[in-house]
Every structure is written in C-alpha cells, then in structure tokens.
Write a protein that holds these residues in place. Sequence first.
Motif, PDB file in Angstrom:
ATOM      1  N   UNK A   1       0.825  -1.214   0.000  1.00  0.00           N
ATOM      2  CA  UNK A   1       0.000   0.000   0.000  1.00  0.00           C
ATOM      3  C   UNK A   1       0.856   1.261   0.000  1.00  0.00           C
ATOM      4  N   UNK A   2       0.422   2.270  -0.769  1.00  0.00           N
ATOM      5  CA  UNK A   2       1.183   3.494  -0.878  1.00  0.00           C
ATOM      6  C   UNK A   2       1.183   4.266   0.432  1.00  0.00           C
ATOM      7  N   UNK A   3       2.280   4.979   0.658  1.00  0.00           N
ATOM      8  CA  UNK A   3       2.418   5.765   1.879  1.00  0.00           C
ATOM      9  C   UNK A   3       3.029   7.110   1.539  1.00  0.00           C
ATOM     10  N   UNK A   4       2.530   8.156   2.209  1.00  0.00           N
ATOM     11  CA  UNK A   4       3.095   9.486   2.013  1.00  0.00           C
ATOM     12  C   UNK A   4       4.472   9.607   2.651  1.00  0.00           C
ATOM     13  N   UNK A   5       4.762   8.722   3.587  1.00  0.00           N
ATOM     14  CA  UNK A   5       6.018   8.812   4.331  1.00  0.00           C
ATOM     15  C   UNK A   5       7.243   8.581   3.437  1.00  0.00           C
ATOM     16  N   UNK A   6       7.087   7.855   2.324  1.00  0.00           N
ATOM     17  CA  UNK A   6       8.245   7.539   1.470  1.00  0.00           C
ATOM     18  C   UNK A   6       8.434   8.557   0.354  1.00  0.00           C
ATOM     19  N   UNK A   7       7.522   9.511   0.246  1.00  0.00           N
ATOM     20  CA  UNK A   7       7.630  10.511  -0.811  1.00  0.00           C
ATOM     21  C   UNK A   7       8.593  11.625  -0.423  1.00  0.00           C
ATOM     22  N   UNK A   8       9.326  12.228  -1.342  1.00  0.00           N
ATOM     23  CA  UNK A   8       9.301  11.926  -2.781  1.00  0.00           C
ATOM     24  C   UNK A   8      10.183  10.727  -3.126  1.00  0.00           C
ATOM     25  N   UNK A   9       9.742   9.974  -4.128  1.00  0.00           N
ATOM     26  CA  UNK A   9      10.525   8.860  -4.660  1.00  0.00           C
ATOM     27  C   UNK A   9      11.462   9.412  -5.727  1.00  0.00           C
ATOM     28  N   UNK A  10      12.752   9.147  -5.571  1.00  0.00           N
ATOM     29  CA  UNK A  10      13.732   9.658  -6.525  1.00  0.00           C
ATOM     30  C   UNK A  10      14.742   8.564  -6.835  1.00  0.00           C
ATOM     31  N   UNK A  11      14.938   8.314  -8.120  1.00  0.00           N
ATOM     32  CA  UNK A  11      15.908   7.320  -8.576  1.00  0.00           C
ATOM     33  C   UNK A  11      16.816   8.009  -9.579  1.00  0.00           C
ATOM     34  N   UNK A  12      18.076   8.134  -9.242  1.00  0.00           N
ATOM     35  CA  UNK A  12      19.005   8.894 -10.092  1.00  0.00           C
ATOM     36  C   UNK A  12      19.327   8.176 -11.395  1.00  0.00           C
ATOM     37  N   UNK A  13      19.408   6.861 -11.359  1.00  0.00           N
ATOM     38  CA  UNK A  13      19.729   6.081 -12.564  1.00  0.00           C
ATOM     39  C   UNK A  13      18.674   4.992 -12.691  1.00  0.00           C
ATOM     40  N   UNK A  14      17.555   5.343 -13.323  1.00  0.00           N
ATOM     41  CA  UNK A  14      16.381   4.475 -13.336  1.00  0.00           C
ATOM     42  C   UNK A  14      16.615   3.294 -14.287  1.00  0.00           C
TER      43      UNK A  14
END
Length: 289
Positions: free
Chosen positions: A62-75
């Motif tokens: 389940x999605x959570x606001x606690x992990x935002x923002x999601x950032x991946x430098x080398x996707x």
Amino acid sequence: MKLVIAEKPMLARDIARAICGKEVSESARLPISGNGYTVIACAGHLLELVEPDAVNPAWGKPWSLDVLPIQIDDWAKEPTEDKKDLVERIDSLLPEAECVINAGDPDDEGQLIVDEVLDYLGYEGEVLRVYVNDNIEKNIVKAFEHLVPNEQCRPAGDAAYARQMADKCFGVNETRLATKRLGGLFSVGRVQTPTLGLVVNRDEAIENHVTRKYYELTATGGCADASGAPVFKFKPDKDMLAGEKHVFDRDVLDAVKAKLDGSGMSFSTVISKKVENPPLPYNLTVLLS
C-alpha cells in the motif's frame, strides 16, 4: 557482419533494400542479411522503466506518504512484456557482429531506442551512427558512407532518457500524493494532466458559452463599369476593440457612421487573376539538411 538496428521495421526493410544487394518485399521477415550486413529493427521502445517497488519494496503498495518523494538517479529498465522476444533476437545477433550501426530515427528518441537496448544487453563492441532521413535508396546508400562514432551522438539519447525519468518521477510521486490526499485513484502525469486540463477547459468553455451580438460597419460603393457593387468593411483599431475580437457597443460604430455619412471618395484599382498552387508537403530530407 555489421549489424544495423533500425527504429522501425519499415525503415529496416528500406535500409536492407539499399545496402544488402537483394530484393526486399514490404512484408519481408527481419533480420535480412547481405553484402556483409544484417539488418533488424526495434518496434519503438523495447524497454520501459521498472516500477519503483522493483527498486525498493517500500515504494510499492500500500502506498504511503512517508516515502515521498521517490527519486531514482539512474532508473533501470526492463523489456516490455510484448517485446521480450525481439530483445532476445537482437541479443542473439550481437556475438556475430563486428560492429553495430545505430539506425534509429534522426532525433532524440531514435537515438535512445537503440542505445538503451545495447546498454541493457551489455554490448561493449564498436557502435556507429547513421542518419537516414528518407526511404530513397540512393540517399540511404549515401548516408552509410558518412557513419560517425555513436558515442558522439549519445547526448541526444541522454536527453530523451532524462525526459523519460522526469515523466516517471512526476507521475509516480504526484499520483501517489493525489490518491492518498483525495481518496480514490487519481492518475497524474507530466504530459497527461495538462493535456486533459486543456480538453476539460475547452469543454467547459463550449458548455458555458454565452451568445453575444456584435456589430460591423460596412459601406457599399459603385463601379464606373457597372461590374458590381463592392462592399467595404470598417476595421476597428485596438482601442475601439478594447481587447475583444469584435465591437459589442453599437454606439461606437454609430459615431463613426455619423462622421462618414454624406462623404465620398473615388479611387481606381486593377483586378487580376492569379493562380497559386498549394504548398508542398514537408520534406524531412530538406528540413534536416
């Protein structure tokens, strides 16, 4: 052999027809080999960015606001489900290739479509770049006489990859944020949402449109040769229009009419017929030359 990877099957067949020294039908099965070349094609993007939970399980449901923002430098990327076979087919040809020729379309996306497959498959051999702007055989042959090192061209593909990541990052974060705060599933996209907004705003403008009566001032003249009565239309200036496309205050034009009533002016003109051909379609070869 030299492995040529085109962006689309149609272009691959055009290239094979020009450089492989054989007749190639419009439905010929790829790859096609001849004259030391093997030509194969992608079918648009063969890879897609992996879902965030494939990088970090905490980013999944389940999605959570606690992990935002999601950032991946080398996707990272993976083959799309319906194109895995094509990726494997290209992979099987790479060991036999003395070099690879990137024949993606001459734009950012065309550069990336081939580069990302080679990167995913870990190809470390020589890669050259050819820019094919049309399907005319002599022009294709000429293009293959001017190959350049693909490494010089990769920045264009990097730009397309950056846009991919921007789209994905925006969509992943904003979709989760909107869904959690508003309740229900709300899909948000960097391109999708503004485009949808344009459509909705236009629909609302049409639905709430209020009909307004506007006024025009015209004058009818006469011709000495009795060939007809020309009609002249008064063109309001910017101050008179007050930011509108038409004049909605009749009193403004009535004042102009009052000044013109009873006045006259004579002039002569020459009418000639002219034939103007419609413009030619855009020619990609000319645009890119």
